[in-house]
Write a protein that holds these residues in place. Structure first.
Motif, PDB file in Angstrom:
ATOM      1  N   HIS A 222      53.126 -25.158 -35.879  1.00 52.74           N
ATOM      2  CA  HIS A 222      52.138 -24.599 -36.807  1.00 52.74           C
ATOM      3  C   HIS A 222      51.426 -25.682 -37.621  1.00 52.74           C
ATOM      4  N   VAL A 223      52.163 -26.720 -38.034  1.00 53.99           N
ATOM      5  CA  VAL A 223      51.507 -27.762 -38.835  1.00 53.99           C
ATOM      6  C   VAL A 223      50.542 -28.562 -37.963  1.00 53.99           C
ATOM      7  N   LEU A 224      50.879 -28.759 -36.700  1.00 48.98           N
ATOM      8  CA  LEU A 224      49.970 -29.468 -35.798  1.00 48.98           C
ATOM      9  C   LEU A 224      48.697 -28.665 -35.544  1.00 48.98           C
ATOM     10  N   ILE A 225      48.856 -27.368 -35.298  1.00 47.79           N
ATOM     11  CA  ILE A 225      47.686 -26.521 -35.043  1.00 47.79           C
ATOM     12  C   ILE A 225      46.839 -26.389 -36.307  1.00 47.79           C
ATOM     13  N   GLY A 226      47.498 -26.095 -37.429  1.00 52.28           N
ATOM     14  CA  GLY A 226      46.766 -25.902 -38.677  1.00 52.28           C
ATOM     15  C   GLY A 226      46.007 -27.138 -39.105  1.00 52.28           C
ATOM     16  N   SER A 227      46.651 -28.299 -39.062  1.00 50.82           N
ATOM     17  CA  SER A 227      45.981 -29.528 -39.488  1.00 50.82           C
ATOM     18  C   SER A 227      44.856 -29.909 -38.529  1.00 50.82           C
ATOM     19  N   SER A 228      45.013 -29.616 -37.241  1.00 48.90           N
ATOM     20  CA  SER A 228      43.952 -29.910 -36.268  1.00 48.90           C
ATOM     21  C   SER A 228      42.730 -29.034 -36.501  1.00 48.90           C
ATOM     22  N   LEU A 229      42.961 -27.752 -36.787  1.00 46.95           N
ATOM     23  CA  LEU A 229      41.845 -26.844 -37.048  1.00 46.95           C
ATOM     24  C   LEU A 229      41.108 -27.216 -38.330  1.00 46.95           C
ATOM     25  N   GLN A 230      41.857 -27.585 -39.355  1.00 51.20           N
ATOM     26  CA  GLN A 230      41.208 -27.971 -40.604  1.00 51.20           C
ATOM     27  C   GLN A 230      40.450 -29.284 -40.446  1.00 51.20           C
ATOM     28  N   THR A 231      41.011 -30.198 -39.655  1.00 51.04           N
ATOM     29  CA  THR A 231      40.313 -31.450 -39.385  1.00 51.04           C
ATOM     30  C   THR A 231      39.041 -31.208 -38.598  1.00 51.04           C
ATOM     31  N   ALA A 387      24.724 -24.308 -38.194  1.00 56.10           N
ATOM     32  CA  ALA A 387      25.857 -24.888 -37.471  1.00 56.10           C
ATOM     33  C   ALA A 387      27.027 -25.142 -38.410  1.00 56.10           C
ATOM     34  N   LEU A 388      26.739 -25.599 -39.624  1.00 54.87           N
ATOM     35  CA  LEU A 388      27.789 -25.873 -40.602  1.00 54.87           C
ATOM     36  C   LEU A 388      28.456 -24.586 -41.082  1.00 54.87           C
ATOM     37  N   VAL A 389      27.681 -23.547 -41.292  1.00 55.45           N
ATOM     38  CA  VAL A 389      28.240 -22.257 -41.704  1.00 55.45           C
ATOM     39  C   VAL A 389      29.192 -21.720 -40.628  1.00 55.45           C
ATOM     40  N   ALA A 390      28.804 -21.869 -39.369  1.00 57.77           N
ATOM     41  CA  ALA A 390      29.633 -21.345 -38.271  1.00 57.77           C
ATOM     42  C   ALA A 390      31.013 -21.998 -38.231  1.00 57.77           C
ATOM     43  N   LEU A 391      31.103 -23.219 -38.737  1.00 60.41           N
ATOM     44  CA  LEU A 391      32.359 -23.970 -38.643  1.00 60.41           C
ATOM     45  C   LEU A 391      33.404 -23.522 -39.659  1.00 60.41           C
ATOM     46  N   ILE A 392      32.990 -22.775 -40.692  1.00 62.18           N
ATOM     47  CA  ILE A 392      33.897 -22.403 -41.779  1.00 62.18           C
ATOM     48  C   ILE A 392      35.069 -21.558 -41.286  1.00 62.18           C
ATOM     49  N   VAL A 393      34.887 -20.818 -40.212  1.00 60.19           N
ATOM     50  CA  VAL A 393      35.945 -19.938 -39.703  1.00 60.19           C
ATOM     51  C   VAL A 393      37.227 -20.705 -39.389  1.00 60.19           C
ATOM     52  N   PHE A 394      37.108 -21.984 -39.025  1.00 62.95           N
ATOM     53  CA  PHE A 394      38.289 -22.761 -38.653  1.00 62.95           C
ATOM     54  C   PHE A 394      39.193 -23.036 -39.856  1.00 62.95           C
ATOM     55  N   VAL A 395      38.632 -23.032 -41.052  1.00 64.78           N
ATOM     56  CA  VAL A 395      39.447 -23.241 -42.258  1.00 64.78           C
ATOM     57  C   VAL A 395      40.356 -22.033 -42.489  1.00 64.78           C
TER      58      VAL A 395
END
Length: 418
Positions: A222-231, A387-395
């Motif tokens: 979970h920490v690997l997936i979560g940190s990768s998505l936030q990055t 494009a920037l707005v679309a990226l917010i979902v990953f947070v």
């Protein structure tokens, strides 16, 4: 009682590693503020620009990291850092000599390969310099290299781009790293491996066994997936924030560099250090606060990011980016502290490389490319905001994994000594 840190002590070791990491991020991030000048001079598309700032750098950074970390887990970590610093600094200088997309891509690949030799051995040294209860704060201090690197890289890069051009800017920011490499080679010494990890195996672990160990821990996944998505969000947005402010709000490179540099250096720095400071205190009550702090930061940042990219007011946009940065960067040091606490001493550099592999391949590898491609899809220019707005979902997606990881964290910590 544990023996004291080697050579000039823990403070000097951590301080020098911080300075090296600042240079690491100056050389990485300066490309972002120079992007519009490079694009115009070399006649690039947003997609090509995204690949230069993301995939071209991150793919080679990610794949070089694991074999380099394997060397760090068995050899001299300080020497490895010195050599890596020399390589990436030289390749930053070479970036200023590029004549087209391909030659600049090759230089950025060189920067990526060099920088892959920095963080895994540095994380291992920090873990062998500070005991577990002090690592969150120590990693927070080390991770200050990210916002400080952006502060100096953006501020100096923007000014240099306007005054003397992007090519000379690469020369100016790359050259000091050569001198620092010599200092590191002469003064950065090795701590004793596993000095704070009595009861755990000190045998060198294979990459396969490390991967198998990681796969058995739900919280590690979970920490690997979560940190990768936030990055992914932070790398994608960070790569194009300068372009966004210049295109949508009409700022010059100097103005953009100063504004974004201050945002990253001040709010980002407060976020990284503050999260470590707060975690060290809250962990005394419950060790899972290391997870809950970044989860809360993710959720609270969402509306601020949305307003930042949709408002027509320049001051409000910058203020909202600042608040979102304050909330988003709480994950930076804490996720690395979690991962280092979950693994055995001879796994640490490889663990760091695996984490950076995931963060760079998914985050830096896909984030800037995704924003660049989406920007081209929406029409480029000022449409980059969509494009920037679309990226917010990953947070939001990252926050879910931090909450899930906290559920098994305490049990997984016990597996370390099993």
């Amino acid at each position: 009682m544990q023996s004291p840190p080697p050579a000039k002590g823990a403070a000097y070791t951590l301080g020098l590693l911080l300075v090296i990491y600042v240079v690491n991020h100056i050389d990485r991030q300066v490309m972002y503020i120079l992007a519009e000048s490079v694009k115009a001079d070399l006649e690039l598309t947003d997609g090509q620009l995204g690949f230069l700032m993301g995939g071209g750098f991150a793919i080679f950074y990610a794949f070089a990291g694991i074999p380099i970390a394997r060397i760090a887990d068995s050899g001299n970590r300080s020497n490895l850092i010195s050599i890596a610093l020399l390589i990436w600094s030289a390749m930053t200088v070479a970036s200023g000599m590029a004549v087209n997309f391909v030659t600049l891509l090759l230089a950025r690949i060189g920067v990526g390969v060099g920088e892959a030799g920095c963080t895994p051995p540095a994380h291992s040294i920090v873990s062998d310099t500070y005991p577990p209860e002090r690592r969150a704060l120590a990693f927070s201090i080390y991770q200050l290299g990210v916002p400080l690197g952006i502060l100096f890289g953006f501020s100096a890069g923007g000014f240099l781009a306007d005054e003397i051009g992007w090519r000379t800017a690469f020369f100016v920011v790359g050259a000091p790293g050569v001198v620092l490499a010599v200092i590191a080679r002469l003064t950065l010494r090795e701590p004793e491996r596993g000095r704070f990890d009595a009861g755990t195996s000190s045998e060198l672990e294979s990459v396969a066994s490390t991967l198998g160990y990681i796969a058995r821990l739900p919280s590690m996944r979970h920490v690997l997936i979560g940190s990768s998505l936030q990055t992914l969000f932070l790398a994608g947005a960070g790569a194009f924030h300068a372009s966004f402010l210049q295109r949508v709000h009409g700022l010059t490179a100097t103005e953009t560099g100063l504004q974004l540099g201050l945002v990253a250096g001040l709010t980002g720095g407060v976020s990284v250090f503050g999260a470590g400071w707060l975690s060290e205190r809250l962990e005394r009550r419950d060790r899972r606060w290391t997870w809950w702090i970044p989860a809360i930061g993710c959720v609270l940042s969402l509306p601020f990011s949305y307003v930042a990219y949709t408002t027509g007011r320049t001051t409000l946009a910058i203020a909202m980016i600042a608040v979102a940065t304050l909330l988003n960067h709480t994950y930076s040091a804490l996720t690395h502290a979690i991962m280092q606490s979950l693994v055995r001493p001879r796994m640490r550099a490889v663990m760091s490389a695996i984490a950076l592999f995931a963060m760079n391949l998914v985050g830096f590898g896909l984030g800037p490319i995704l924003v660049g491609r989406l920007s081209d899809y929406f029409g480029g220019g000022t449409e980059i905001r969509h494009a920037l707005v679309a990226l917010i979902v990953f947070v939001a997606w990252a926050a879910i994994h931090y909450v899930l990881g906290a559920r098994t964290y305490l049990r997984d910590l016990e597996a370390k000594s099993a």
